[in-house]
Design a protein around this motif. Sequence first.
Motif, mmCIF file in Angstrom:
data_model
loop_
_atom_site.group_PDB
_atom_site.id
_atom_site.type_symbol
_atom_site.label_atom_id
_atom_site.label_comp_id
_atom_site.label_asym_id
_atom_site.label_seq_id
_atom_site.Cartn_x
_atom_site.Cartn_y
_atom_site.Cartn_z
ATOM 1 N N THR A 15 43.473 36.711 21.625
ATOM 2 C CA THR A 15 43.423 36.722 23.288
ATOM 3 C C THR A 15 44.112 37.639 23.941
ATOM 4 O O THR A 15 43.726 37.091 25.245
ATOM 5 N N PHE A 16 44.818 38.810 23.606
ATOM 6 C CA PHE A 16 45.631 39.564 24.516
ATOM 7 C C PHE A 16 44.655 40.013 25.198
ATOM 8 O O PHE A 16 45.427 40.442 26.751
ATOM 9 N N PHE A 17 43.959 40.440 24.650
ATOM 10 C CA PHE A 17 42.368 41.469 25.145
ATOM 11 C C PHE A 17 42.289 40.734 26.442
ATOM 12 O O PHE A 17 42.215 41.753 27.554
ATOM 13 N N ILE A 18 41.165 39.189 26.188
ATOM 14 C CA ILE A 18 40.983 38.696 27.101
ATOM 15 C C ILE A 18 42.278 37.960 28.627
ATOM 16 O O ILE A 18 42.259 38.418 29.417
ATOM 17 N N VAL A 19 43.761 37.678 27.767
ATOM 18 C CA VAL A 19 44.296 36.968 28.813
ATOM 19 C C VAL A 19 45.346 38.124 29.981
ATOM 20 O O VAL A 19 44.780 38.220 31.039
ATOM 21 N N LEU A 20 44.562 39.925 29.373
ATOM 22 C CA LEU A 20 45.760 40.379 29.869
ATOM 23 C C LEU A 20 44.219 41.108 31.138
ATOM 24 O O LEU A 20 44.599 41.568 31.744
ATOM 25 N N LYS A 21 42.915 41.477 30.969
ATOM 26 C CA LYS A 21 42.007 41.616 31.616
ATOM 27 C C LYS A 21 41.940 40.728 32.526
ATOM 28 O O LYS A 21 41.565 41.324 33.587
ATOM 29 N N ASN A 22 42.039 39.228 32.358
ATOM 30 C CA ASN A 22 41.858 38.357 32.955
ATOM 31 C C ASN A 22 42.804 39.334 34.540
ATOM 32 O O ASN A 22 44.252 39.553 34.074
ATOM 33 N N LYS A 23 42.092 39.421 35.710
ATOM 34 C CA LYS A 23 43.173 39.245 36.868
ATOM 35 C C LYS A 23 43.937 37.827 37.731
ATOM 36 O O LYS A 23 42.651 37.524 37.804
ATOM 37 N N ARG A 24 44.838 37.777 37.565
ATOM 38 C CA ARG A 24 45.643 36.087 37.481
ATOM 39 C C ARG A 24 45.531 36.393 39.115
ATOM 40 O O ARG A 24 45.790 36.784 39.909
ATOM 41 N N LYS A 25 44.200 35.576 39.681
ATOM 42 C CA LYS A 25 44.225 35.027 41.143
ATOM 43 C C LYS A 25 45.407 33.941 41.587
ATOM 44 O O LYS A 25 45.619 33.676 42.616
ATOM 45 N N ILE B 93 47.698 30.269 40.881
ATOM 46 C CA ILE B 93 48.179 29.111 38.997
ATOM 47 C C ILE B 93 47.933 28.033 38.726
ATOM 48 O O ILE B 93 48.195 28.456 37.597
ATOM 49 N N GLU B 94 46.559 28.241 38.720
ATOM 50 C CA GLU B 94 45.531 27.610 37.954
ATOM 51 C C GLU B 94 45.458 27.932 36.944
ATOM 52 O O GLU B 94 45.684 27.818 35.625
ATOM 53 N N LYS B 95 45.330 29.810 37.079
ATOM 54 C CA LYS B 95 44.335 30.663 35.847
ATOM 55 C C LYS B 95 45.883 30.805 35.511
ATOM 56 O O LYS B 95 46.265 31.059 33.964
ATOM 57 N N LEU B 96 47.107 30.716 35.489
ATOM 58 C CA LEU B 96 48.377 31.438 34.995
ATOM 59 C C LEU B 96 48.797 30.087 34.574
ATOM 60 O O LEU B 96 49.231 30.561 33.597
ATOM 61 N N CYS B 97 48.861 28.695 34.342
ATOM 62 C CA CYS B 97 48.873 28.003 33.894
ATOM 63 C C CYS B 97 47.435 27.769 32.867
ATOM 64 O O CYS B 97 48.473 27.862 31.093
ATOM 65 N N LEU B 98 45.880 28.272 33.042
ATOM 66 C CA LEU B 98 45.836 28.202 31.366
ATOM 67 C C LEU B 98 46.279 29.470 30.835
ATOM 68 O O LEU B 98 46.194 29.542 29.411
ATOM 69 N N LEU C 80 40.345 30.511 25.707
ATOM 70 C CA LEU C 80 39.591 31.601 26.318
ATOM 71 C C LEU C 80 37.826 31.947 26.772
ATOM 72 O O LEU C 80 38.083 32.662 28.131
ATOM 73 N N LYS C 81 37.592 31.043 26.744
ATOM 74 C CA LYS C 81 36.675 31.002 27.352
ATOM 75 C C LYS C 81 36.216 30.664 29.315
ATOM 76 O O LYS C 81 35.934 31.574 29.865
ATOM 77 N N PHE C 82 37.079 30.195 29.355
ATOM 78 C CA PHE C 82 37.470 30.277 30.699
ATOM 79 C C PHE C 82 38.167 31.362 31.529
ATOM 80 O O PHE C 82 37.655 31.284 32.591
ATOM 81 N N LEU C 83 38.825 31.849 30.653
ATOM 82 C CA LEU C 83 39.582 32.629 30.885
ATOM 83 C C LEU C 83 38.361 33.887 31.182
ATOM 84 O O LEU C 83 39.665 35.508 31.654
ATOM 85 N N SER C 84 37.458 34.111 30.450
ATOM 86 C CA SER C 84 37.151 35.465 30.272
ATOM 87 C C SER C 84 36.131 34.828 31.064
ATOM 88 O O SER C 84 35.145 35.977 31.811
ATOM 89 N N SER C 85 36.108 34.161 32.349
ATOM 90 C CA SER C 85 34.652 34.083 33.043
ATOM 91 C C SER C 85 35.808 34.617 34.464
ATOM 92 O O SER C 85 36.743 34.163 34.661
ATOM 93 N N ASP C 86 34.484 34.792 35.307
ATOM 94 C CA ASP C 86 35.374 35.267 36.462
ATOM 95 C C ASP C 86 36.083 34.235 37.806
ATOM 96 O O ASP C 86 37.225 34.498 38.076
ATOM 97 N N LYS C 87 35.201 33.354 37.348
ATOM 98 C CA LYS C 87 35.934 31.799 38.611
ATOM 99 C C LYS C 87 35.555 30.768 37.848
ATOM 100 O O LYS C 87 34.388 30.329 36.921
ATOM 101 N N ILE C 88 36.630 29.874 37.492
ATOM 102 C CA ILE C 88 36.984 29.116 36.535
ATOM 103 C C ILE C 88 36.216 27.742 37.755
ATOM 104 O O ILE C 88 35.423 27.375 36.975
ATOM 105 N N GLY C 89 35.637 27.731 38.723
ATOM 106 C CA GLY C 89 34.969 27.212 39.441
ATOM 107 C C GLY C 89 34.029 26.717 39.438
ATOM 108 O O GLY C 89 32.775 26.185 39.405
#
Length: 377
Positions: free
Chosen positions: A263-273, A275-280, A365-374
């Motif tokens: 979990t921490f590997f994925i959330v830390l790797k994610n580049k938050r851009k 508020i939707e991603k931050l909520c995730l 985690l699947k969403f956060l590991s992708s580049d764009k949620i949309g």
Amino acid sequence: MQKKLLFVLCWVFFIVSFLWFLRGLLLGLYPDFQTQYYVPKLVLSGINPYVENSNLHTPQVYPPTAFFFFLPFSVIDYTYAPFVYLVVSIMCLLASFLLLFKIFKISFFSTDALLLSSLSFISFPTKFTLGMGQVNFIILFLLVLSLHFINSNRKFISGIFIGVSLGLKIMPIFLVIYFLLKLEKKILLGVISTTLILFFLVLGFLPKVTYLGFIEILPSLISSWKLDYYNQALSGFIGRSFGTGDFSSFLKIILSSILIGVTFFIVLKNKRKDIEKLCLIFGTLITLNLIVNTLSWQHHFVRLIIPFFATYFAIKKLKNKKVYLLNLVISYILVSINIKDPNVLPIILKSHVLFGSLLLLFIQLKFLSSDKIGQRV
């Protein structure tokens, strides 16, 4: 015409579910609130509330800092105190909905908002929180406020609300670790400032026996095994399945470490851009916290409102959303149901809330590991 009919049905569902939820105001006995109501009285009398013979309805396990929150309620006659407390709690729940919908830029009176609110009202963790007089709605509100102030670019204030939530229950600790690893200085400053203020308030105003009593029981809270059906943490599943010996302890450490590490590997790797991603990310860490805690009673899972909402709105942005929606519905059902007689179930099915939470965690985690949620993931 179909949209109007759907809107009317959602309104009917909302009203019925809210009235069903409010039945909790008629119960009369709220065991957890009753404990918190009398704790300040014991503390002010110099009695250690953490000992088993303190005549409390349920054992006190909240940190000493919770004393300051419940003190105002304890000066109200008990005839009225539970009602006042429950009204405050319900207002916190509704305010959490309003702020979350504001973050996701939808009206409280939209079809999505009415549906999500209604599903939250009929979920067992929500009803259980109200019926027990638990503090979870207030903690939920504090965490949503933290998100709101991050969204408003007031990060120091956001950290204050995380610090206050930690003072009530040491639960959203993974959020603090995340912001520490991300070096979010303003948020960390808010958390640290609030924690220090609460720490010195405890030292300055509470009897020594109180905070020493909490320190004494803290190891048992961290390492104990609770095998009750209502404990839906990973530890509950392992203990019910394999007992509480060395193998179970080893298995709990290994599985928890894997979940935390991934979990921490994925959330830390994610580049938050946004508020939707931050909520995730918030939701993912809240879900993880509930899964790997020593104990997570079913009422604790009301905090999954944040990840459920965030995941739903992430799915809404997908082109092909049916599979994700189906998995989210399955997760919601597993988390939201309650078995009145769990003894009729096989051991593995007694952990349905855990499995629903794991499914929710994997979706996030699947969403956060992708580049764009949309986009399609």
